[in-house]
Design a protein around this motif. Sequence first.
Motif, short mmCIF file in Angstrom:
data_model
loop_
_atom_site.label_atom_id
_atom_site.label_comp_id
_atom_site.label_asym_id
_atom_site.label_seq_id
_atom_site.Cartn_x
_atom_site.Cartn_y
_atom_site.Cartn_z
N HIS A 76 0.86 -1.18 0.00
CA HIS A 76 0.00 0.00 0.00
C HIS A 76 0.90 1.23 0.00
N ALA A 77 0.39 2.32 -0.61
CA ALA A 77 1.12 3.59 -0.62
C ALA A 77 0.11 4.72 -0.54
N GLU A 78 0.51 5.79 0.14
CA GLU A 78 -0.34 6.98 0.26
C GLU A 78 0.52 8.22 0.09
N SER A 79 -0.08 9.27 -0.50
CA SER A 79 0.60 10.55 -0.64
C SER A 79 -0.46 11.65 -0.79
N PRO A 80 -0.24 12.82 -0.17
CA PRO A 80 -1.17 13.93 -0.40
C PRO A 80 -1.23 14.37 -1.85
N SER A 81 -0.22 14.03 -2.65
CA SER A 81 -0.20 14.43 -4.06
C SER A 81 -0.93 13.46 -4.96
N ALA A 82 -1.36 12.31 -4.44
CA ALA A 82 -2.06 11.31 -5.24
C ALA A 82 -3.51 11.22 -4.75
N PRO A 83 -4.48 11.18 -5.65
CA PRO A 83 -5.89 11.18 -5.23
C PRO A 83 -6.29 9.97 -4.39
N GLY A 84 -5.68 8.81 -4.60
CA GLY A 84 -6.07 7.62 -3.85
C GLY A 84 -7.03 6.75 -4.62
N VAL A 85 -7.21 5.53 -4.15
CA VAL A 85 -7.98 4.54 -4.91
C VAL A 85 -9.45 4.94 -5.00
N GLU A 86 -10.02 5.56 -3.97
CA GLU A 86 -11.43 5.92 -4.02
C GLU A 86 -11.72 6.91 -5.15
N ALA A 87 -10.77 7.82 -5.42
CA ALA A 87 -10.96 8.79 -6.49
C ALA A 87 -10.86 8.15 -7.87
N LEU A 88 -10.24 6.99 -7.97
CA LEU A 88 -10.08 6.32 -9.27
C LEU A 88 -11.25 5.39 -9.59
N LEU A 89 -12.16 5.21 -8.64
CA LEU A 89 -13.32 4.35 -8.86
C LEU A 89 -14.44 5.15 -9.52
N PRO A 90 -15.39 4.50 -10.17
CA PRO A 90 -16.50 5.22 -10.82
C PRO A 90 -17.23 6.11 -9.82
N ALA A 203 -1.11 20.92 -9.83
CA ALA A 203 -1.36 19.66 -10.54
C ALA A 203 -2.07 18.64 -9.65
N PRO A 204 -1.67 18.44 -8.38
CA PRO A 204 -2.44 17.52 -7.52
C PRO A 204 -3.89 17.95 -7.32
N ASP A 205 -4.14 19.26 -7.22
CA ASP A 205 -5.53 19.74 -7.09
C ASP A 205 -6.34 19.33 -8.32
N ILE A 206 -5.76 19.52 -9.50
CA ILE A 206 -6.46 19.20 -10.74
C ILE A 206 -6.70 17.70 -10.85
N ALA A 207 -5.73 16.90 -10.42
CA ALA A 207 -5.90 15.44 -10.47
C ALA A 207 -7.08 15.01 -9.59
N ARG A 208 -7.20 15.62 -8.40
CA ARG A 208 -8.31 15.25 -7.52
C ARG A 208 -9.65 15.68 -8.12
N GLN A 213 -5.27 9.81 -11.98
CA GLN A 213 -4.00 9.55 -11.29
C GLN A 213 -3.14 10.82 -11.31
N GLY A 214 -2.44 11.03 -10.20
CA GLY A 214 -1.59 12.20 -10.11
C GLY A 214 -0.48 12.21 -11.14
N PHE A 215 0.15 11.04 -11.38
CA PHE A 215 1.25 11.01 -12.34
C PHE A 215 0.75 11.32 -13.75
N HIS A 216 -0.37 10.75 -14.15
CA HIS A 216 -0.91 11.00 -15.49
C HIS A 216 -1.24 12.49 -15.66
N THR A 217 -1.68 13.13 -14.58
CA THR A 217 -1.94 14.56 -14.66
C THR A 217 -0.64 15.34 -14.84
N LEU A 218 0.45 14.88 -14.19
CA LEU A 218 1.75 15.53 -14.40
C LEU A 218 2.19 15.43 -15.85
N VAL A 219 1.92 14.30 -16.49
CA VAL A 219 2.27 14.15 -17.91
C VAL A 219 1.56 15.22 -18.74
N ASP A 220 0.25 15.40 -18.51
CA ASP A 220 -0.49 16.41 -19.25
C ASP A 220 0.02 17.81 -18.93
N VAL A 221 0.33 18.07 -17.66
CA VAL A 221 0.81 19.39 -17.27
C VAL A 221 2.14 19.70 -17.94
#
Length: 266
Positions: A76-90, A203-208, A213-221
């Motif tokens: 498991h991993a957590e970071s304030p910069s990553a939205p988390g698994v709940e945000a990736l679910l429908p 970028a983390p705000d926009i990802a949430r 995913q936070g990393f995919h948002t960094l790619v777009d940014v």
Amino acid sequence: MTMVDTPLPPSPQPRPQPPSSPPLPVRHRPRHRRPDTAPAAGPLSPMLTRLAAERATGTLHRERGSLRLAAGQVVHAESPSAPGVEALLPADAPGPAAAHLPPGALELRRLEALYDAAYFALAPSGTPGRFRYGGGAGGAGAGPVPVAVLERTVLRRRALLDRIWPDARADTAPLVRAGDGPARSVTARQRAVLDRVDGVHTAPDIARELRRQGFHTLVDVRRLVAAGLIRPAPPEPTPTPTPSPPPPLDPDITLLKRLRDALEAL
């Protein structure tokens, strides 16, 4: 013996080369690589490597996130910069979204969230990590990921971002528009990011907000930065401290000075 001069055969004429195409224009890129985007030498976290060798169980706390280990592998991993698994679910599923996903799809989302948060948790840091032993796997983690596999993935992701635009300031700073020109070449994903650039959102705000995913948002940014459409907002100027007024003089001292000045005038 008679020597006979034999003429050398004429050297072949060089074949004419076709005219070369003009070089493609290249947008100016930063001359110096920032320290936080330089490739890492050796393991990303020597402590994490040691814990993997020990087959340790517990939680590694770092400046930008945490990793939970079970028998030396990351679960498991957590970071304030990553939205988390709940945000990736429908978002439109009734009730708990996880209950509406088949087990395989849910496990994939958890694994994606683990890699996403681990990218930020393993970011370069000047603060030493702390490891708390025990606690078991705990919670609903993903399938165990070997530390070596996780670190290779993080390094590949860093290299990808570096190839797009080798300046990490846009990863954490508020973002602003860089020009008023039309953005015709952006994709629908990038347009959603661009529409949320307002000088306040990071970028983390926009990802949430986009539930991505936070990393995919960094790619777009970074692609938008490389295209000259956005840039990190300049830091706010530090206010100049106002000098405090001198303390009031003691009335007795003021009277003594007046007496001294009067005596000197005699």
